[in-house]
Design a protein around this motif. Sequence first.
Motif, mmCIF file in Angstrom:
data_model
loop_
_atom_site.group_PDB
_atom_site.id
_atom_site.type_symbol
_atom_site.label_atom_id
_atom_site.label_comp_id
_atom_site.label_asym_id
_atom_site.label_seq_id
_atom_site.Cartn_x
_atom_site.Cartn_y
_atom_site.Cartn_z
ATOM 1 N N GLU A 172 -23.606 0.572 -33.687
ATOM 2 C CA GLU A 172 -22.696 -0.295 -32.940
ATOM 3 C C GLU A 172 -21.810 -1.136 -33.862
ATOM 4 O O GLU A 172 -20.593 -1.256 -33.643
ATOM 5 C CB GLU A 172 -23.482 -1.211 -31.993
ATOM 6 C CG GLU A 172 -24.048 -0.526 -30.768
ATOM 7 C CD GLU A 172 -25.383 0.163 -31.014
ATOM 8 O OE1 GLU A 172 -25.960 0.707 -30.061
ATOM 9 O OE2 GLU A 172 -25.839 0.143 -32.178
ATOM 10 N N ARG A 198 -22.469 -2.407 -25.180
ATOM 11 C CA ARG A 198 -23.715 -2.365 -24.414
ATOM 12 C C ARG A 198 -23.456 -2.042 -22.943
ATOM 13 O O ARG A 198 -24.235 -1.310 -22.313
ATOM 14 C CB ARG A 198 -24.441 -3.707 -24.529
ATOM 15 C CG ARG A 198 -24.965 -4.032 -25.924
ATOM 16 C CD ARG A 198 -26.014 -3.048 -26.374
ATOM 17 N NE ARG A 198 -26.707 -3.524 -27.581
ATOM 18 C CZ ARG A 198 -27.236 -2.728 -28.482
ATOM 19 N NH1 ARG A 198 -27.160 -1.407 -28.335
ATOM 20 N NH2 ARG A 198 -27.849 -3.225 -29.528
ATOM 21 N N GLU A 201 -22.925 1.643 -22.810
ATOM 22 C CA GLU A 201 -24.173 2.367 -23.069
ATOM 23 C C GLU A 201 -25.066 2.389 -21.833
ATOM 24 O O GLU A 201 -25.896 3.298 -21.673
ATOM 25 C CB GLU A 201 -24.916 1.725 -24.237
ATOM 26 C CG GLU A 201 -24.279 1.970 -25.588
ATOM 27 C CD GLU A 201 -24.970 1.239 -26.724
ATOM 28 O OE1 GLU A 201 -24.715 1.574 -27.892
ATOM 29 O OE2 GLU A 201 -25.799 0.327 -26.443
#
Length: 307
Positions: A172, A198, A201
């Motif tokens: 990341e 995030r 994801e």
Amino acid sequence: MSAVRVLSELDPATTAAVRDLAVAAGRADGREPFSEQFLINLRGGARAGVTHLVVGTAEAADRTGGGLVGAGDALAGYAQLDGTSAELAVHPDHRRRGIGGALLAELTARAPELDVWAHGDLPAAAALAASRGLERARVLWQMRRTPEAGALPAPTVPDGVTIRPFVVGEDEADFLRVNNAAFHWHPEQGGWALEQVREREAEDWFDPEGFLLAVDADGTLLGYHWTKVHSPTAAEPAMGEVYVLGVDPAAHGRGLGRVLTLAGLHHLAARGLDTVLLYVEADNAPAVRVYEKLGFAVHATDVMYST
């Protein structure tokens, strides 16, 4: 017409009604009315800088006494303001009743410096924008590569470069470094933080195997091609997307943009996806030329109107 209600967060019934409105508007207009980030903003309660504008149907107003919706109710109109960016849609069954104008008036009152995205270069959106003095500021093309474009050329990876999948929990920080350097000028893609990664994801479509990284011999990230898969709908087959592709400015001149594009296209083709879409600024002539050479053609247009 019910009054415009301004909310910091939506209850589950209203959130469901917004999603139903989006489906109905997409079917009527041939373009989904809300972008990915605006749909993400529907989840998880209140978000800093995000405001929801809701117009309930007259029927819902009669039942609830407040113009919001209940379980099973339709929604007449919805707009979202995220900072100074906005999107709005009116249910096809409730158009030509001043709802779009009321939503836009409330948006401009709350954000005098306003950017409104209209997905699809539709005459109704242009007329609505003009009625509030908004002007065309950006044009975004959706380009598509279809089977008629023919076979994909093979990528030629430069010596010393390896293409590998993204590793969740490890890559990341490097991705953010390259992304923010490559898109420092871009109002939506630049300036990302870990939160934006995030959130994606956590999406159902996220697949690290389709998030391809080009790394140097010492492991330094040079660029990436993050692909996305769209599930089939009633109107469209399953298709892939060049979700975002970036190369570290320090690695320019090595042909990595074309290599990464082809690597991602081959990954999607291996999954049986022979139609691939991407979004590009219409005035980004160098990028458009690259995509045209790879068989992409303009399929649809989105327009940003600004005060």
